[in-house]
Design a protein around this motif. Structure first.
Motif, PDB file in Angstrom:
ATOM      1  N   ILE A   1       1.310  -1.084   0.246  1.00  0.00           N
ATOM      2  CA  ILE A   1      -0.052  -0.199  -0.551  1.00  0.00           C
ATOM      3  C   ILE A   1       1.025   1.255  -0.034  1.00  0.00           C
ATOM      4  O   ILE A   1       1.824   1.024   0.725  1.00  0.00           O
ATOM      5  CB  ILE A   1      -1.222  -0.156   1.550  1.00  0.00           C
ATOM      6  CG1 ILE A   1      -2.111  -1.337   1.503  1.00  0.00           C
ATOM      7  CG2 ILE A   1      -1.343   1.690   1.265  1.00  0.00           C
ATOM      8  CD1 ILE A   1      -2.434  -1.497  -0.075  1.00  0.00           C
ATOM      9  N   PHE A   2       0.542   2.480  -1.210  1.00  0.00           N
ATOM     10  CA  PHE A   2       1.037   3.400  -0.870  1.00  0.00           C
ATOM     11  C   PHE A   2       3.137   3.033  -1.048  1.00  0.00           C
ATOM     12  O   PHE A   2       3.407   3.631  -0.648  1.00  0.00           O
ATOM     13  CB  PHE A   2       0.694   4.263  -0.043  1.00  0.00           C
ATOM     14  CG  PHE A   2      -0.453   4.475   0.763  1.00  0.00           C
ATOM     15  CD1 PHE A   2      -0.464   5.499   0.244  1.00  0.00           C
ATOM     16  CD2 PHE A   2      -0.958   4.722   1.922  1.00  0.00           C
ATOM     17  CE1 PHE A   2      -2.270   6.339  -0.068  1.00  0.00           C
ATOM     18  CE2 PHE A   2      -1.969   4.753   2.571  1.00  0.00           C
ATOM     19  CZ  PHE A   2      -2.044   6.157   1.329  1.00  0.00           C
ATOM     20  N   ALA A   3       2.978   2.092  -2.478  1.00  0.00           N
ATOM     21  CA  ALA A   3       4.333   1.860  -2.976  1.00  0.00           C
ATOM     22  C   ALA A   3       5.015   2.917  -3.409  1.00  0.00           C
ATOM     23  O   ALA A   3       6.392   2.721  -3.254  1.00  0.00           O
ATOM     24  CB  ALA A   3       4.362   1.053  -4.070  1.00  0.00           C
ATOM     25  N   TRP A   4       4.375   4.013  -3.526  1.00  0.00           N
ATOM     26  CA  TRP A   4       5.725   5.687  -4.408  1.00  0.00           C
ATOM     27  C   TRP A   4       5.573   6.159  -3.067  1.00  0.00           C
ATOM     28  O   TRP A   4       6.076   7.683  -3.615  1.00  0.00           O
ATOM     29  CB  TRP A   4       4.542   6.031  -5.368  1.00  0.00           C
ATOM     30  CG  TRP A   4       4.524   5.164  -6.548  1.00  0.00           C
ATOM     31  CD1 TRP A   4       5.273   3.519  -7.138  1.00  0.00           C
ATOM     32  CD2 TRP A   4       3.751   5.254  -7.816  1.00  0.00           C
ATOM     33  NE1 TRP A   4       4.675   3.380  -7.627  1.00  0.00           N
ATOM     34  CE2 TRP A   4       4.157   4.573  -8.534  1.00  0.00           C
ATOM     35  CE3 TRP A   4       2.918   5.736  -8.312  1.00  0.00           C
ATOM     36  CZ2 TRP A   4       3.401   3.992  -9.657  1.00  0.00           C
ATOM     37  CZ3 TRP A   4       1.919   5.998  -9.250  1.00  0.00           C
ATOM     38  CH2 TRP A   4       2.244   4.740 -10.218  1.00  0.00           C
ATOM     39  N   GLY A   5       5.251   6.244  -1.750  1.00  0.00           N
ATOM     40  CA  GLY A   5       5.343   7.339  -0.590  1.00  0.00           C
ATOM     41  C   GLY A   5       3.974   7.831  -0.428  1.00  0.00           C
ATOM     42  O   GLY A   5       2.804   7.881  -1.033  1.00  0.00           O
ATOM     43  N   ARG A   6       4.369   8.475   0.513  1.00  0.00           N
ATOM     44  CA  ARG A   6       3.083   9.580   0.755  1.00  0.00           C
ATOM     45  C   ARG A   6       3.138   9.978  -0.081  1.00  0.00           C
ATOM     46  O   ARG A   6       4.019  11.400  -0.854  1.00  0.00           O
ATOM     47  CB  ARG A   6       3.143  10.466   1.980  1.00  0.00           C
ATOM     48  CG  ARG A   6       3.869   9.625   3.709  1.00  0.00           C
ATOM     49  CD  ARG A   6       3.894  10.279   4.957  1.00  0.00           C
ATOM     50  NE  ARG A   6       2.818  11.251   4.625  1.00  0.00           N
ATOM     51  CZ  ARG A   6       2.934  12.198   6.143  1.00  0.00           C
ATOM     52  NH1 ARG A   6       4.066  12.412   6.824  1.00  0.00           N
ATOM     53  NH2 ARG A   6       2.063  13.321   6.116  1.00  0.00           N
ATOM     54  N   PRO A   7       1.579  10.594  -0.586  1.00  0.00           N
ATOM     55  CA  PRO A   7       0.918  11.488  -1.635  1.00  0.00           C
ATOM     56  C   PRO A   7       0.959  13.345  -0.460  1.00  0.00           C
ATOM     57  O   PRO A   7       1.248  13.133   0.097  1.00  0.00           O
ATOM     58  CB  PRO A   7      -0.735  11.183  -1.014  1.00  0.00           C
ATOM     59  CG  PRO A   7      -1.171  10.174  -0.247  1.00  0.00           C
ATOM     60  CD  PRO A   7       0.083   9.906   0.190  1.00  0.00           C
ATOM     61  N   THR A   8       2.132  13.972  -2.012  1.00  0.00           N
ATOM     62  CA  THR A   8       2.415  14.899  -2.024  1.00  0.00           C
ATOM     63  C   THR A   8       0.965  15.909  -3.029  1.00  0.00           C
ATOM     64  O   THR A   8       0.266  14.964  -4.262  1.00  0.00           O
ATOM     65  CB  THR A   8       3.391  15.462  -2.701  1.00  0.00           C
ATOM     66  OG1 THR A   8       3.711  13.728  -4.182  1.00  0.00           O
ATOM     67  CG2 THR A   8       4.144  14.214  -1.564  1.00  0.00           C
ATOM     68  N   PHE A   9       0.898  17.284  -2.920  1.00  0.00           N
ATOM     69  CA  PHE A   9       0.041  18.004  -3.803  1.00  0.00           C
ATOM     70  C   PHE A   9       0.234  18.961  -4.765  1.00  0.00           C
ATOM     71  O   PHE A   9       1.438  18.963  -4.437  1.00  0.00           O
ATOM     72  CB  PHE A   9      -1.319  18.534  -2.702  1.00  0.00           C
ATOM     73  CG  PHE A   9      -1.392  19.591  -3.440  1.00  0.00           C
ATOM     74  CD1 PHE A   9      -2.750  19.187  -3.976  1.00  0.00           C
ATOM     75  CD2 PHE A   9      -1.553  20.606  -3.381  1.00  0.00           C
ATOM     76  CE1 PHE A   9      -3.772  19.728  -5.000  1.00  0.00           C
ATOM     77  CE2 PHE A   9      -2.470  21.287  -3.618  1.00  0.00           C
ATOM     78  CZ  PHE A   9      -3.554  21.203  -4.706  1.00  0.00           C
ATOM     79  N   ASP A  10       0.350  18.696  -6.230  1.00  0.00           N
ATOM     80  CA  ASP A  10       0.675  19.579  -6.575  1.00  0.00           C
ATOM     81  C   ASP A  10      -0.516  19.958  -7.133  1.00  0.00           C
ATOM     82  O   ASP A  10      -1.487  19.070  -7.712  1.00  0.00           O
ATOM     83  CB  ASP A  10       1.394  19.190  -8.254  1.00  0.00           C
ATOM     84  CG  ASP A  10       2.395  19.891  -8.848  1.00  0.00           C
ATOM     85  OD1 ASP A  10       1.737  20.450  -9.447  1.00  0.00           O
ATOM     86  OD2 ASP A  10       3.350  20.491  -8.944  1.00  0.00           O
ATOM     87  N   VAL A  11      -0.912  21.415  -7.360  1.00  0.00           N
ATOM     88  CA  VAL A  11      -1.796  22.000  -8.291  1.00  0.00           C
ATOM     89  C   VAL A  11      -2.355  21.488  -9.853  1.00  0.00           C
ATOM     90  O   VAL A  11      -3.441  21.050 -10.011  1.00  0.00           O
ATOM     91  CB  VAL A  11      -2.032  23.558  -7.649  1.00  0.00           C
ATOM     92  CG1 VAL A  11      -2.859  24.583  -9.105  1.00  0.00           C
ATOM     93  CG2 VAL A  11      -2.480  24.042  -6.680  1.00  0.00           C
ATOM     94  N   GLY A  12      -1.114  21.844 -10.226  1.00  0.00           N
ATOM     95  CA  GLY A  12      -2.200  21.086 -11.858  1.00  0.00           C
ATOM     96  C   GLY A  12      -1.908  20.508 -11.966  1.00  0.00           C
ATOM     97  O   GLY A  12      -2.382  19.577 -12.743  1.00  0.00           O
TER      98      GLY A  12
END
Length: 446
Positions: free
Chosen positions: A243-254
């Motif tokens: 689960i979440f293999a790519w890491g913690r979700p991050t935010f980019d508006v675009g």
């Protein structure tokens, strides 16, 4: 009386469950699901900068969550034998955003976690559209000319990615690889010949057979890695996907805005899948079925974010598969989906598909986009092509291509949060088509 009926129904299911024809049809659904999903982790994983082990894990997670999403729809959504798999719009968006990120100098590791947030947002939006029964309004946006424009642009957008997969580097220069071209055309030729000439089950398995043939030729020509490389990767016999293999979700508006736009665009495929199956079953279309399907697809996209895989959508190709095989019973589909989930618990299977030569993966995608392009042309011309529709189609496609060929640096005058959105020719092209169809050149029907 109701208890007696439920027991009778359960008994009927038990009897059918172990019938030879049920198991054969279940295997057929299972192979169809594998054939549609196998190449996507290779293409997307390569674009996102994943190594062979990570692509193997992505393949494992894709099978697992595609099976879960298909079962969710079968029990709570449209309740048709429609395979829920990685959406063409989603994996095209992933690949295009990856290319944009590389040009912009953004780490692909960060883009991957940004994409997870985008999938979360798109999933929530899709659920809300279903809960508030807004799908009929979304359907009206995607008229034949808009839907046709979208399918044509998506096909053209992916062609540049396929072209890069046919190149090799010699003395620092990118040139066409004869070996890769040979593998590419053998795989495509096999798929198209079987699709056009074969009949019945063989025809429905054209993609899988073409993949196997292309893979064999790739080994023979040295394009693919050896099977010893796969065997050397020690993995447990069974393992739950990370689960979440790519890491913690991050935010980019675009990236998030682009994902929301992709989530809207992909709903046209949802509508096409369900309405097509309605016709096949000769059932009267119900608005509620689109709401339930949208909710389940939204849940599937949230699961895709949690599982770090490409977003899902009901496959319109399931209509052709059901029509071709004549199997409309939901039980084999459910069993086939359970097989998919189990396949996603076997890491060695993911490693096996990760060893697929990227050239073969591109060949599979190319053959798929041939059909998508044809569907787009048919949709655009469905109600005739007058001057108004020609302008909408031509303007949207040409503007989309102009945006695609521009370097990302050309958009540096924009805020960084908008670069991913404005540099995405697919999203801009479809948006322009919707504006031209419904606002600028709107036809007032009395």
């Amino acid at each position: 009386m109701s208890d007696e009926l439920s027991h009778a129904a359960l008994g009927s299911v038990r009897e059918r469950l172990f019938r030879l024809d049920t198991m054969a049809y279940s295997l057929q659904h299972f192979i169809f699901g594998v054939a549609n999903a196998a190449a996507i982790p290779v293409v997307v994983g390569s674009a996102l900068g994943l190594d062979a082990v990570e692509i193997g894990a992505l393949a494992q997670r894709t099978f697992f969550f595609a099976g879960i999403a298909s079962l969710t729809q079968a029990f709570f959504g449209h309740k048709y034998p429609i395979y829920e798999g990685p959406a063409g719009v989603w994996y095209t968006t992933f690949v295009l955003l990856a290319a944009t990120a590389v040009q912009a100098g953004k780490p692909l590791e960060l883009l991957r976690t940004d994409l997870m947030t985008g999938l979360f947002a798109a999933g929530i939006m899709t659920i809300l559209l279903g809960v508030f029964k807004l799908m009929p309004y979304i359907r009206k946006l995607f008229t034949p000319i808009v839907n046709g424009t979208f399918l044509i642009i998506m096909s053209l957008q992916f062609s540049s990615t396929i072209a890069r997969g046919l190149l090799t580097t010699v003395d620092g220069k990118a040139i066409l690889s004869i070996d890769k071209l040979g593998v590419f055309f053998v795989a495509i030729g096999t798929i198209l010949m079987l699709s056009l000439k074969a009949k019945g089950f063989i025809r429905s398995m054209a993609v899988l057979i073409g993949t196997v043939v292309g893979w064999i030729v790739a080994y023979a020509t040295g394009v693919a890695q050896s099977l010893q490389t796969i065997a050397a990767q020690h993995q447990p016999a069974l393992a739950f996907p990370q689960i979440f293999a790519w890491g913690r979700p991050t935010f980019d508006v675009g990236v998030t805005i682009t994902a929301l736009m992709a989530g809207l665009v992909v709903l046209s495929n949802l509508v096409a899948s369900v309405s097509g199956m309605d016709e096949l079953y000769k059932r009267k279309e119900k608005v509620s079925i689109y709401s339930k399907t949208a909710i389940c697809t939204g849940v599937a996209d949230i699961l895709a974010a949690i599982g770090s895989v490409v977003g899902f959508i009901p496959y319109a190709s399931s209509i052709g598969f059901a029509s071709l095989t004549g199997v409309l019973d939901i039980l084999p589909f459910i069993i086939g989906s359970v097989f998919m989930v189990f396949l996603g618990l076997i890491p060695s299977v993911g490693n096996f598909f990760a060893a697929m030569p990227i050239t073969v993966g591109y060949a599979v995608m190319f053959s798929v986009f041939i059909m998508i392009m044809g569907m787009g042309i048919k949709d655009a011309a469905k109600e005739g092509m007058d001057t108004r529709k020609t302008v909408i189609l031509g303007f949207s496609i040409l503007l989309s291509n102009v945006i695609t060929v521009l370097p990302v640096q050309a958009f540096s005058i924009l805020p960084s949060s908008l670069i991913y959105l404005m540099a995405n020719g697919l999203i801009i092209g479809v948006t322009i088509a919707i504006l031209l169809e419904h606002v600028i050149f709107r036809v007032n029907l009395k």
